[in-house]
Write a protein that holds these residues in place. Structure first.
Motif, short mmCIF file in Angstrom:
data_model
loop_
_atom_site.label_atom_id
_atom_site.label_comp_id
_atom_site.label_asym_id
_atom_site.label_seq_id
_atom_site.Cartn_x
_atom_site.Cartn_y
_atom_site.Cartn_z
N TYR A 52 8.02 -63.61 -2.72
CA TYR A 52 8.74 -63.91 -1.23
C TYR A 52 9.91 -63.82 -0.99
O TYR A 52 11.10 -63.52 -2.13
N LEU A 90 10.07 -71.35 -3.63
CA LEU A 90 9.03 -71.46 -3.21
C LEU A 90 8.93 -72.84 -3.30
O LEU A 90 8.80 -73.88 -1.39
N LEU A 95 5.51 -63.47 1.83
CA LEU A 95 4.53 -63.85 0.63
C LEU A 95 3.88 -62.73 0.43
O LEU A 95 2.82 -61.98 0.99
#
Length: 255
Positions: A241, A130, A246
């Motif tokens: 994710y 992320l 997500l």
């Protein structure tokens, strides 16, 4: 030339998986402790670090960017129909661990322990993927967004493949090899579907493998900590994710 580079890319992913299998089969590469979890060995870093280095260097390397572009051109010229199997195959290796246990083929760890390991792996992977997506802001091949690097689908698939390998390599190495083939296929389909560059996929593979390795290395310490905090109940919440979605997963074990 473009077509040749495309197949070289797919071969690179598959060969990387095969080299990993050979690396782990070697007796001097793995050291076990009494609780059957892996002990740290720097040799196990060679493959994931090499893959991640390729991905990082590829962001600025004209030569590697050229390969990315040629693969994209080949995809656009010769592929008319997208196949979204990668949305599901990314989870297949990890799911296989639980499926095999359910049909009576026991792996290395029990339900509680392997669930903690998998959750730790996904947490490490998410905490790596992320921020990198936000920092690098690499545009996807199809131009849909600027979060291409690294590939979350591929990272998820290879984290699961390493998980399957560690749980079942002592039963049969073919379980682990099949997991890596599925993971390699997931990465290939991310390129096939024009969603990721080769560098994204290679980086994701490295992150996935390393995340699960770290999860096994740290499990004895995490397990001790959890037992000290609560001897009866254990709960873990882990973000995930998958490249476009997500979410949060939760594991609860009540004794």
């Amino acid at each position: 030339m473009q077509k040749t580079n495309f197949y070289i890319a797919l071969l690179l992913i598959a060969v990387g998986s095969n080299l990993h299998a050979q690396e782990l089969i070697s007796k001097d590469t793995i050291v076990f402790v009494k609780d059957k979890n892996l002990k740290f060995n720097y040799k196990q870093l060679i493959l994931p670090v090499s893959l991640m280095s390729y991905g990082i260097i590829g962001i600025k390397s004209d030569a590697l960017q050229s390969i990315n572009s040629e693969i994209k051109e080949e995809v656009e010229e010769n592929i008319d129909r997208k196949i979204t199997i990668d949305d599901f195959s990314q989870y297949a290796p990890a799911v296989a661990v639980y499926a095999l246990n359910n049909i009576g083929i026991k792996g290395k760890n029990n339900l509680r322990d392997r669930s903690i390991i998998l959750a730790t792996s996904y947490l490490i992977m998410s905490a790596t993927v992320l921020p990198l997506k936000s920092i690098t802001k690499v545009e996807r091949p199809d131009g849909s967004s600027n979060n291409s690097f690294p590939s979350g689908h591929t990272a998820t698939a290879f984290a699961g493949a390493e998980f399957l390998w560690q749980e079942y390599k002592d039963v049969s190495i073919w379980y682990g090899i099949s997991g890596y083939l599925v993971a390699a296929g997931t990465g290939a389909f991310r390129i096939y579907n024009d969603r990721h560059w080769l560098t994204d996929v290679v980086m994701g593979a490295g992150i996935g493998i390393l995340s699960t390795k770290i999860a096994y290395w740290t499990f004895p310490y995490i397990n001790t900590l959890l037992k000290k905090k609560n001897k009866n109940n254990i709960g873990i919440i882990s973000p995930f994710y998958n490249g476009s979605q997500l979410g949060v997963g939760m594991i609860l074990n009540v004794k």
